[in-house]
Structure formats: structure tokens, C-alpha cells
Write an enzyme that holds these catalytic residues in place. Sequence first.
Site, short mmCIF file in Angstrom:
data_model
loop_
_atom_site.label_atom_id
_atom_site.label_comp_id
_atom_site.label_asym_id
_atom_site.label_seq_id
_atom_site.Cartn_x
_atom_site.Cartn_y
_atom_site.Cartn_z
N GLU A 47 29.66 -9.71 -40.19
CA GLU A 47 28.85 -10.83 -39.81
C GLU A 47 29.63 -12.06 -39.81
O GLU A 47 30.33 -12.73 -40.41
CB GLU A 47 27.99 -11.40 -40.74
N LYS A 124 19.06 -11.68 -36.71
CA LYS A 124 19.38 -11.39 -37.86
C LYS A 124 17.84 -11.99 -38.19
O LYS A 124 17.17 -13.23 -38.25
CB LYS A 124 20.25 -12.22 -38.83
N GLU A 143 21.23 -20.76 -44.80
CA GLU A 143 20.69 -19.97 -43.45
C GLU A 143 19.12 -20.35 -42.97
O GLU A 143 19.66 -20.47 -41.79
CB GLU A 143 20.68 -18.49 -43.56
N CYS A 169 23.64 -8.63 -42.84
CA CYS A 169 23.82 -8.77 -44.61
C CYS A 169 22.85 -8.46 -45.08
O CYS A 169 22.34 -7.46 -45.13
CB CYS A 169 24.68 -10.38 -44.26
N ASN A 194 28.63 -11.22 -45.34
CA ASN A 194 29.22 -12.01 -46.40
C ASN A 194 28.40 -12.18 -47.63
O ASN A 194 27.65 -13.39 -47.20
CB ASN A 194 29.09 -13.88 -45.80
N1 CDT Z 1 24.95 -13.53 -45.26
C1 CDT Z 1 23.82 -13.18 -46.07
O1 CDT Z 1 23.18 -12.60 -45.38
N2 CDT Z 1 24.65 -13.16 -47.52
C2 CDT Z 1 23.18 -12.80 -48.67
C3 CDT Z 1 23.00 -13.62 -49.67
C4 CDT Z 1 22.42 -14.56 -50.37
S1 CDT Z 1 23.01 -15.53 -51.43
C5 CDT Z 1 21.77 -16.90 -51.28
C6 CDT Z 1 22.76 -11.43 -48.90
O2 CDT Z 1 22.07 -11.53 -49.30
O3 CDT Z 1 24.00 -11.07 -49.18
#
Ligand code: CDT
Length: 314
Positions: A47, A124, A143, A169, A194
Site C-alpha cells: 500500500e 480503499k 486516512e 490494508c 502499512n
Molecule cells: N494502513 C492501514 O490501513 N493501517 C491500519 C492500521 C490502523 S491503526 C489506526 C491497519 O488496519 O493495519
Amino acid sequence: MVRKVTIGGAQMGPIAPDESRDSCVARMIEMLREAASRGCDLVVFPELALTTFFPRYYEEDISRMDHWFETAMPNTATRPLFEAAAAAGIGFYLGYAELTPEGRRFNTSILVDGSGQITGKYRKIHLPGHSEFEPWRAFQHLEKRYFEPGDLGFGVWSQHAGLVGMAICNDRRWPETYRVMGLQGAELIVLGYNTPDTNTSEPEPNHLRMFHNHLVMQANAYMNACWVVGVAKAGVEDGCMLIGGSCIIQPSGEILARAATLEDELIVAVADLDACAAPRRGTFNLGRHRRVEHYGRIVRQAGIEIPADLSAAE
Ligand code: CDT
């Protein structure tokens, strides 16, 4: 027809805030070369693979974040990746931040075929985090500030003689993601992530980050009788640790290949797409065993609603 796809999961180590797109692309091309030497047909990148994970930074004026976004794909920076992949006959999945001509911002991934043509785009849908600065957090996860929820749904595309779906993600934590693609016959679901190694939304022991990472992808590979490939951007990015654990999971739910580092690392496994067929005739024959007349609540409501007779009794 043989339906074996040699898949490369191209985990990336950290991308520093000042690292150029050119440098990121050069790292990707290096892994692509290794993928070619190991016989890969498809390479999955993370991502937001062209930049640091910028949603950790707060900006009052969102337009000041535009430099993190791509306005065209391919573009000057990414064209060498498309050309290198096409020269090797390798398809790929790439995540990046998309700014549309209308000024809309999405956390996007594309699927590219072995001739360098973009065959699929996904935006997404499950955006985690928050939209305003929250000073009590160890770091921000904005995000919801910088992206709109995706507007393209969960699609599947015909590639590598199979049906391929994409997610990004946080989508991997939601069973609906996989089921909507599974109901369209997805045999391979590819996704990049990530994931900070600290959950700032709720207290939890750190080790659960990796456990949950694999738990959700393995369970949903099994329950949808499909291959799942999850690829991380990993390591310490501007002081923020991201988990690794990139993996290639077969329809039984077992992990066939798993990254050992938090750096640029290619993992490889041969995915026999026909391995989806036996469980789809048996335990997970969806058409035969699902009871949709009892599932209406799943699309009618998002949050928990305690039945009226029970909430009255509280
Ligand atoms: N990039 C991404 O979606 N990361 C989220 C972490 C969220 S923590 C507020 C994940 O679900 O891995």
C-alpha cells in the site's frame, strides 16, 4: 490448461519522508529483477508504495498534502517500473495515493498485466483512523482526513488465467471484503499494507498486531477457498515502526511463504489456482450452503443494534 501462478510478494522496508519516487521505483525494479530470475508471473507491492506513510502527518489545509499524491498512472516516476515489468512479462499490484482531475483523493491500488497495461483499479473502502488531529495519540493516523472511501466496490479481474481481486490494508480485517470478491469467484486476492506495530485506537499487547495480521488473511483465505497475498511496508519509518510479516496463503489457510525481515525482501510461492476448486465443491460450496435469507442484517445496518425486547430489559 495449467493455472499455476508464481507469485512474488515484494515487501518494502521503510520509505523516509524525503525519499524520492525515483528511489522507491529503483528499489521496486531491483526486486522485480529478482522476481524475474525466480520465475514470477505476478509481483505484489505494498500500500502507498511510492511514499512514506504520510497519513501520520497533520495538515490543516489538505491541499498542502498534494505532493504525496499521483495525478496520473503511469507517470514519469513510475514509467520505468511499468517498462521493466513489461520487459520481463511480469504483472504487478501497486498501491499509491491518487488525486483525480476532479480533486478527489483516494488510497488506490492497480493491477497491471504482463504487457504493462493497467487491467484493474481499486480504491480503499475501509479507511481506518480519524479525520482530525488527536493530540493524545502517540502518532496520527489521518486516512479519514486525506482520503474518501473508495467508490469502485470490490471487483475481480481476469488475469493469469484466473480471477484476481484487490484490497488495501485495513480492508483485510473485514470479512465482507473477501466475501464480496469470493462471491464473484475470486481465486487470488492481493493486498498491500502499512500497519503500525502499536494500535493507537485501543490498548493491546504489541504481539497481537502480527497475530491479527495473519489471523484475518488466513481465516478469510480458508473461508473463501482462495489464495491471499498480503505485502507490507515494514520497519521504522520516521520513528514509527511498521510490522512486516508479508505472506502468501493458500486456500487451506496455511502460509506458504513469509517474509523474515523488515526490509526490501521478495517472497515467492507457486499458486495453483485450481486448488480453490475442491473446497468450493465441498465445505465452501457457497451456492449450496449459504442461507442468505438470514443475512439481511449484514447489509441493512453497519453498527450493533441490540434487539428492542432485549434493550428494553436493560
Ligand atoms: N494502513 C492501514 O490501513 N493501517 C491500519 C492500521 C490502523 S491503526 C489506526 C491497519 O488496519 O493495519
